[in-house]
Design a protein around this motif. Structure first.
Motif, PDB file in Angstrom:
ATOM      1  N   TRP A 159       0.827  -1.211   0.000  1.00  0.00           N
ATOM      2  CA  TRP A 159       0.000   0.000   0.000  1.00  0.00           C
ATOM      3  C   TRP A 159       0.860   1.259   0.000  1.00  0.00           C
ATOM      4  N   ALA A 160       2.012   1.197   0.667  1.00  0.00           N
ATOM      5  CA  ALA A 160       2.853   2.390   0.827  1.00  0.00           C
ATOM      6  C   ALA A 160       3.657   2.723  -0.424  1.00  0.00           C
ATOM      7  N   ARG A 161       3.892   1.752  -1.298  1.00  0.00           N
ATOM      8  CA  ARG A 161       4.816   1.966  -2.411  1.00  0.00           C
ATOM      9  C   ARG A 161       4.462   3.166  -3.304  1.00  0.00           C
ATOM     10  N   PRO A 162       3.199   3.394  -3.667  1.00  0.00           N
ATOM     11  CA  PRO A 162       2.910   4.583  -4.484  1.00  0.00           C
ATOM     12  C   PRO A 162       3.296   5.890  -3.791  1.00  0.00           C
ATOM     13  N   TYR A 163       3.183   5.931  -2.477  1.00  0.00           N
ATOM     14  CA  TYR A 163       3.536   7.132  -1.727  1.00  0.00           C
ATOM     15  C   TYR A 163       5.052   7.287  -1.647  1.00  0.00           C
ATOM     16  N   LEU A 164       5.751   6.162  -1.515  1.00  0.00           N
ATOM     17  CA  LEU A 164       7.213   6.217  -1.533  1.00  0.00           C
ATOM     18  C   LEU A 164       7.712   6.636  -2.920  1.00  0.00           C
ATOM     19  N   ASP A 196      -1.206   8.397  13.276  1.00  0.00           N
ATOM     20  CA  ASP A 196      -2.396   7.557  13.477  1.00  0.00           C
ATOM     21  C   ASP A 196      -2.405   6.307  12.603  1.00  0.00           C
ATOM     22  N   ALA A 197      -1.218   5.771  12.296  1.00  0.00           N
ATOM     23  CA  ALA A 197      -1.146   4.530  11.520  1.00  0.00           C
ATOM     24  C   ALA A 197      -1.677   3.379  12.365  1.00  0.00           C
ATOM     25  N   ASP A 221      -0.853  11.964   3.876  1.00  0.00           N
ATOM     26  CA  ASP A 221      -1.665  11.360   2.820  1.00  0.00           C
ATOM     27  C   ASP A 221      -1.692   9.836   2.950  1.00  0.00           C
ATOM     28  N   LEU A 222      -0.546   9.243   3.308  1.00  0.00           N
ATOM     29  CA  LEU A 222      -0.491   7.796   3.509  1.00  0.00           C
ATOM     30  C   LEU A 222      -1.367   7.386   4.691  1.00  0.00           C
ATOM     31  N   ALA A 223      -1.315   8.176   5.769  1.00  0.00           N
ATOM     32  CA  ALA A 223      -2.151   7.876   6.932  1.00  0.00           C
ATOM     33  C   ALA A 223      -3.630   7.896   6.567  1.00  0.00           C
ATOM     34  N   THR A 224      -4.034   8.890   5.764  1.00  0.00           N
ATOM     35  CA  THR A 224      -5.428   8.982   5.325  1.00  0.00           C
ATOM     36  C   THR A 224      -5.812   7.769   4.487  1.00  0.00           C
ATOM     37  N   ALA A 225      -4.914   7.361   3.589  1.00  0.00           N
ATOM     38  CA  ALA A 225      -5.197   6.202   2.740  1.00  0.00           C
ATOM     39  C   ALA A 225      -5.338   4.933   3.565  1.00  0.00           C
ATOM     40  N   LEU A 226      -4.478   4.755   4.550  1.00  0.00           N
ATOM     41  CA  LEU A 226      -4.548   3.557   5.390  1.00  0.00           C
ATOM     42  C   LEU A 226      -5.832   3.547   6.211  1.00  0.00           C
ATOM     43  N   THR A 227      -6.229   4.706   6.714  1.00  0.00           N
ATOM     44  CA  THR A 227      -7.460   4.803   7.483  1.00  0.00           C
ATOM     45  C   THR A 227      -8.675   4.503   6.608  1.00  0.00           C
ATOM     46  N   ASN A 228      -8.676   5.056   5.387  1.00  0.00           N
ATOM     47  CA  ASN A 228      -9.792   4.826   4.479  1.00  0.00           C
ATOM     48  C   ASN A 228      -9.871   3.372   4.038  1.00  0.00           C
ATOM     49  N   THR A 229      -8.700   2.728   3.879  1.00  0.00           N
ATOM     50  CA  THR A 229      -8.666   1.324   3.519  1.00  0.00           C
ATOM     51  C   THR A 229      -9.301   0.481   4.610  1.00  0.00           C
TER      52      THR A 229
END
Length: 269
Positions: free
Chosen positions: A99-104, A222-223, A256-264
């Protein structure tokens, strides 16, 4: 659950008001997280005190978790996290890295340097994802590599808000070996570095893990599990001037990654 306790099972499986979830599942996962927070081994009375659940309820849930292999009962009658959780954790870490790779990749595009994601696993830092820089001279950290927190930027970022007594206990367990002549090797020095991280909002590894390499890191807010992202590169490129440019990008990508993980997590609920 035993078929002889149908009424108990029905009550435990009742949906939790307002969430649409199953109460017994929510309670079981809450107990597992409380066990992890306590270091992986607890007694029933400790769980009852921290969770507010009655002992019979906790005992019934723990019996089920033991039967499934997610918890084991020790010879001293205390309960410990079980080996089946290792497989789940390893799979979850790999998925989190995916999940993190696009953000990296975005970090690499905007900073030019290698981007990493790391988690705190017990007393160690484990790298779960990396996207390399496009420069011919670039940093490389093998995914799955484990390092001690005291000599890394991600370690500082992950421990910055941990109570000092817990940090001292961790350092006492791991020791503070010097990777380079610039590695921090005293608890006082490391605690002072964590204070700087809290004040600045980011962490720096300045030639502390490897001479000639600088790393900038921030936590992912908030991960679902303590996580940090970082960039690393030659000290000649990751200068003080570059730091002023890179840190805001790191912080934005972390949010942005934190938001994506929360939404997932929410979309799978």
């Amino acid at each position: 659950m035993p078929s002889s306790s149908a009424s108990t099972t029905d009550a435990a499986a009742k949906p939790t008001a307002g969430t649409g979830g199953v109460q017994s599942l929510e309670r079981a996962f809450d107990l597992l997280e409380r066990m992890a927070d306590a270091g992986g081994e607890v007694g029933l009375s400790e769980l009852s005190a921290s969770s507010g659940l009655p002992l019979p309820t906790i005992h019934r849930l723990m019996r089920t978790l033991v039967a499934c292999g997610y918890v084991r009962q020790q010879a001293n009658r205390r309960y410990a996290l079980g080996p089946r959780l290792i497989r789940l954790g390893e799979s979850a870490s790999r998925l989190l890295g995916t999940w993190a790779r696009p953000y990296l990749a975005r970090l690499v595009e905007e900073t030019g340097e290698t981007a990493n994601m790391a988690l705190l696993d017990g007393d160690e830092i484990v790298y779960v994802a990396q996207v390399p820089s496009k420069h011919s001279m670039r940093m490389f950290t093998e995914v799955g590599r484990r390092v001690l927190p005291h000599s890394t930027g991600v370690g500082k970022a992950l421990l910055a808000h941990t109570p000092p007594e817990e940090v001292r206990a961790l350092l006492a367990r791991t020791g503070m070996p010097a990777a380079t002549e610039k590695t921090i090797t005293t608890p006082e020095g490391f605690l002072a570095a964590l204070e700087q991280v809290r004040a600045a909002g980011y962490a720096v590894d300045d030639n502390e893990q490897e001479i000639g390499v600088r790393c900038l890191a921030v936590p992912v807010p908030d991960a679902p599990t303590p996580a940090a992202i970082s960039i690393s590169g030659p000290a000649g490129r990751v200068t003080e001037a570059a730091t002023d440019r890179i840190v805001p990008v790191l912080q934005e990508v972390a949010r942005d990654l934190a938001t994506a993980l929360t939404n997932t997590s929410a979309s799978q609920g």
